[in-house]
Motif scaffolding. Sequence first.
Motif, PDB file in Angstrom:
ATOM      1  N   LEU A   1       0.823  -1.201   0.000  1.00  0.00           N
ATOM      2  CA  LEU A   1       0.000   0.000   0.000  1.00  0.00           C
ATOM      3  C   LEU A   1       0.864   1.260   0.000  1.00  0.00           C
ATOM      4  O   LEU A   1       0.597   2.215  -0.738  1.00  0.00           O
ATOM      5  N   LEU A   2       1.917   1.244   0.808  1.00  0.00           N
ATOM      6  CA  LEU A   2       2.832   2.394   0.848  1.00  0.00           C
ATOM      7  C   LEU A   2       3.546   2.572  -0.478  1.00  0.00           C
ATOM      8  O   LEU A   2       3.737   3.699  -0.945  1.00  0.00           O
TER       9      LEU A   2
ATOM     10  N   LEU B   1      -1.731   4.582  -6.253  1.00  0.00           N
ATOM     11  CA  LEU B   1      -2.909   4.492  -5.386  1.00  0.00           C
ATOM     12  C   LEU B   1      -3.916   5.578  -5.746  1.00  0.00           C
ATOM     13  O   LEU B   1      -5.115   5.319  -5.818  1.00  0.00           O
ATOM     14  N   THR B   2      -3.434   6.749  -6.035  1.00  0.00           N
ATOM     15  CA  THR B   2      -4.314   7.844  -6.444  1.00  0.00           C
ATOM     16  C   THR B   2      -5.004   7.488  -7.753  1.00  0.00           C
ATOM     17  O   THR B   2      -6.202   7.728  -7.920  1.00  0.00           O
TER      18      THR B   2
ATOM     19  N   GLN C   1       1.183   4.170  -2.804  1.00  0.00           N
ATOM     20  CA  GLN C   1       1.020   5.583  -2.435  1.00  0.00           C
ATOM     21  C   GLN C   1       2.212   6.400  -2.917  1.00  0.00           C
ATOM     22  O   GLN C   1       2.043   7.467  -3.501  1.00  0.00           O
ATOM     23  N   ARG C   2       3.417   5.898  -2.686  1.00  0.00           N
ATOM     24  CA  ARG C   2       4.632   6.642  -3.062  1.00  0.00           C
ATOM     25  C   ARG C   2       4.744   6.800  -4.571  1.00  0.00           C
ATOM     26  O   ARG C   2       5.216   7.826  -5.057  1.00  0.00           O
TER      27      ARG C   2
ATOM     28  N   GLY D   1       2.280   6.955  -6.673  1.00  0.00           N
ATOM     29  CA  GLY D   1       1.135   7.686  -7.211  1.00  0.00           C
ATOM     30  C   GLY D   1       0.072   6.764  -7.799  1.00  0.00           C
ATOM     31  O   GLY D   1      -0.978   7.219  -8.223  1.00  0.00           O
TER      32      GLY D   1
END
Length: 188
Positions: free
Chosen positions: A60-61, A69-70, A64-65, A67
Amino acid sequence: MLDVLELGEDAMTDEMARDVAGTTATLAESADGLATDETAALAETVGQNGAELENALESLLALQRSGALTDLVEIAEVVSLLTAALDDEMVRSLAGTGSGLGELAQTAADDDVRNGLETLLSGVGAVDEDTGDGIETVLAGVGAAEGEQVESAGLLDLLRQSRDPEVKRGLGYLLAVAAGIGQHTAEN
């Protein structure tokens, strides 16, 4: 906190005593809120699946890092909007199409219809070496005819139309299909 209590009553003011009592009460309420069967079960599950949870959080991280996830969240929002955009007419149309396909499937499941289609397809396959090409030819012809304004025709209309080169090719194809159907029927 023990240091404050050890100083004695003289060193602690009334306000300090109220603060300590309030903090103690808040801690007791928090501990009481955490001491539930559900919290204990959650803690046990986390303990049993710690490595998997750690891997999931790392994934998940990483998303997120990077981009991603966005992007995934945006895609989910678009899908949600598309789903919400289906109005009643669209739903009715889709239901009608599904119903029509169901009726077609039910008709095709009839033994006589299935045998007739098998005979027709065998005849079409006899015209073309690859049955798929024959089926495509027949379906393309049906599609072209569906778009035309069709009127009833008599024998004279048939004779007049038989001069048209496209009609001649079509009749030749239909005669070849008829011969293939006759051959298949004779074999069975």
